[in-house]
Design an enzyme around this catalytic site. Structure first.
Site, PDB file in Angstrom:
ATOM      1  CD  GLU A  95      -2.490   3.326  -5.202  1.00 23.07           C
ATOM      2  OE1 GLU A  95      -3.053   2.517  -5.387  1.00 23.07           O
ATOM      3  OE2 GLU A  95      -1.202   2.990  -5.122  1.00 23.07           O
TER       4      GLU A  95
ATOM      5  CG  ASP B 288       2.162  -2.467  -8.499  1.00 24.53           C
ATOM      6  OD1 ASP B 288       1.823  -1.972  -9.565  1.00 24.53           O
ATOM      7  OD2 ASP B 288       1.293  -3.078  -7.959  1.00 24.53           O
TER       8      ASP B 288
ATOM      9  NE  ARG C 164      -3.953  -0.592   0.423  1.00 24.88           N
ATOM     10  CZ  ARG C 164      -5.041  -0.932  -0.393  1.00 24.88           C
ATOM     11  NH1 ARG C 164      -5.130  -1.655  -1.247  1.00 24.88           N
ATOM     12  NH2 ARG C 164      -6.122  -0.156   0.012  1.00 24.88           N
TER      13      ARG C 164
ATOM     14  CG  HIS D 291      -2.384  -0.844  -6.739  1.00 26.33           C
ATOM     15  ND1 HIS D 291      -2.578  -0.123  -5.423  1.00 26.33           N
ATOM     16  CD2 HIS D 291      -2.341  -2.025  -6.280  1.00 26.33           C
ATOM     17  CE1 HIS D 291      -2.787  -0.699  -4.536  1.00 26.33           C
ATOM     18  NE2 HIS D 291      -2.625  -2.133  -4.919  1.00 26.33           N
TER      19      HIS D 291
END
Length: 330
Positions: free
Chosen positions: A265, A260, A236, A297
């Site tokens: 985000e 990622d 996260r 992500h």
């Protein structure tokens, strides 16, 4: 019986249609996130499934209104539930469930792939070759069997990553508040996060987002890492303090990172900002660094994981509506 699923992507539709046909249950979908302004859409439905990165928002009255509308549950078809006010939902009488293990391999394989890309300098070679520079000087790679991989959070995903890294010949160490004896054939536990940061050539994060993990990797943590070590985050975004990471990369305190997931985000990822000036200056800076890999992500985004997220979430809704229990309830 009718179920409404929010924030549904096109690639989820086949799995949703297949589940609905197999169970002879009406499952409707939309492409909206679940927030107070979209909550009325669930009226008349028996089940609710969401998936989103931004908080639901509102207050306790929102969850109470769902119960008043006849709903018994609130299901996230992802592992993360930080978008939901779980105490408020439970106090209202809702059963909250998630999909904690849709496919541990999907995220674990992403971490391994990003690690390999970093240690082989593939990102930098891509940049050189895009400029028709085919020299290799200064970009000598490291073999993974010569490295120590440190995993913070050796649960379902972290444990799978440990087995993959071990299979490639790396020495694997781990820090976790819960120790899993079944993993001791592939990793060695260390006593503190600080021990891991000092020893690891690759630090791989696989923790849930909660009050203890937010800001887990800050300036002090980054200073403990080796200057030739890499940081991988497929967990996260808020687990890393992005301001501190940018500063550490500029100062050469670590060799590079693969992200990622990043703080904030939800206003960037899975959206097209081509031709725009990014308002997130940290992400803009990271994108200009040759030793940084950013992906939007997508660690979860595999054929098996997407199907499992749909199937498991809908199975849980059906179980709760039938008065049964599920192992995924909070």
């Amino acid at each position: 019986m009718k179920i409404l699923m929010y924030s549904v992507r096109d690639d989820e539709q086949d799995a949703i249609q297949a589940w609905a046909a197999a169970h002879q249950i009406q499952v409707d979908t939309n492409d909206l996130e679940f927030h107070p302004e979209t909550a009325d859409l669930v009226k008349g439905y028996d089940g609710l499934v969401i998936q989103q990165r931004s908080p639901i928002g509102g207050d306790a009255s929102l969850y109470q209104s769902l119960v008043a509308a006849g709903l018994k549950q609130l299901t996230s078809r992802t592992a993360g539930v930080d978008t939901i006010d779980i105490p408020a939902a439970k106090a209202a009488g809702l059963v909250v469930t998630n999909v904690p293990a849709y496919s541990p391999n999907s995220v674990a394989e992403m971490s391994v792939a990003q690690t390999m890309r970093l240690i082989r300098n593939l990102e930098m070679f891509d940049q050189r070759i895009s400029q028709q520079n085919f020299q290799w000087a200064g970009l000598q790679a490291r073999e993974i069997r010569s490295l120590t991989v440190g995993i913070i959070g050796a649960g379902r995903i972290g444990g799978t990553a440990a087995r993959l890294f071990h299979g490639l010949g790396a020495k694997v160490i781990a820090y976790d508040v819960v120790r899993h004896p079944e993993l001791e054939d592939v990793l060695t536990y260390v006593d503190t996060k600080e021990d891991l940061l000092r020893q690891a050539d690759v630090v791989d994060l696989h923790v849930d987002l909660n009050e203890t993990s937010a800001g887990l990797i800050d300036a002090a943590a980054l200073k403990l890492m080796k200057t030739d070590a890499y940081l991988i985050n497929a967990s996260r975004g808020p687990v890393i303090v992005t301001d501190d990471l940018v500063a550490a990369l500029k100062a050469g305190e670590i060799a590079g990172c693969a992200l990622d997931t990043v703080e904030g985000e939800n206003v960037l990822f899975n959206q097209n900002h081509q031709g725009e000036v990014l308002q997130d200056t940290n992400v803009a800076q990271l994108m200009q660094m040759p030793n940084v890999i950013i992906t939007p992500h997508v660690g979860f985004y595999t054929n098996l994981a997407v199907k499992n997220m749909v199937d498991i979430s809908l199975d849980d809704v059906l179980a709760i509506l039938n008065g049964e229990t599920t192992a995924h309830a909070f």
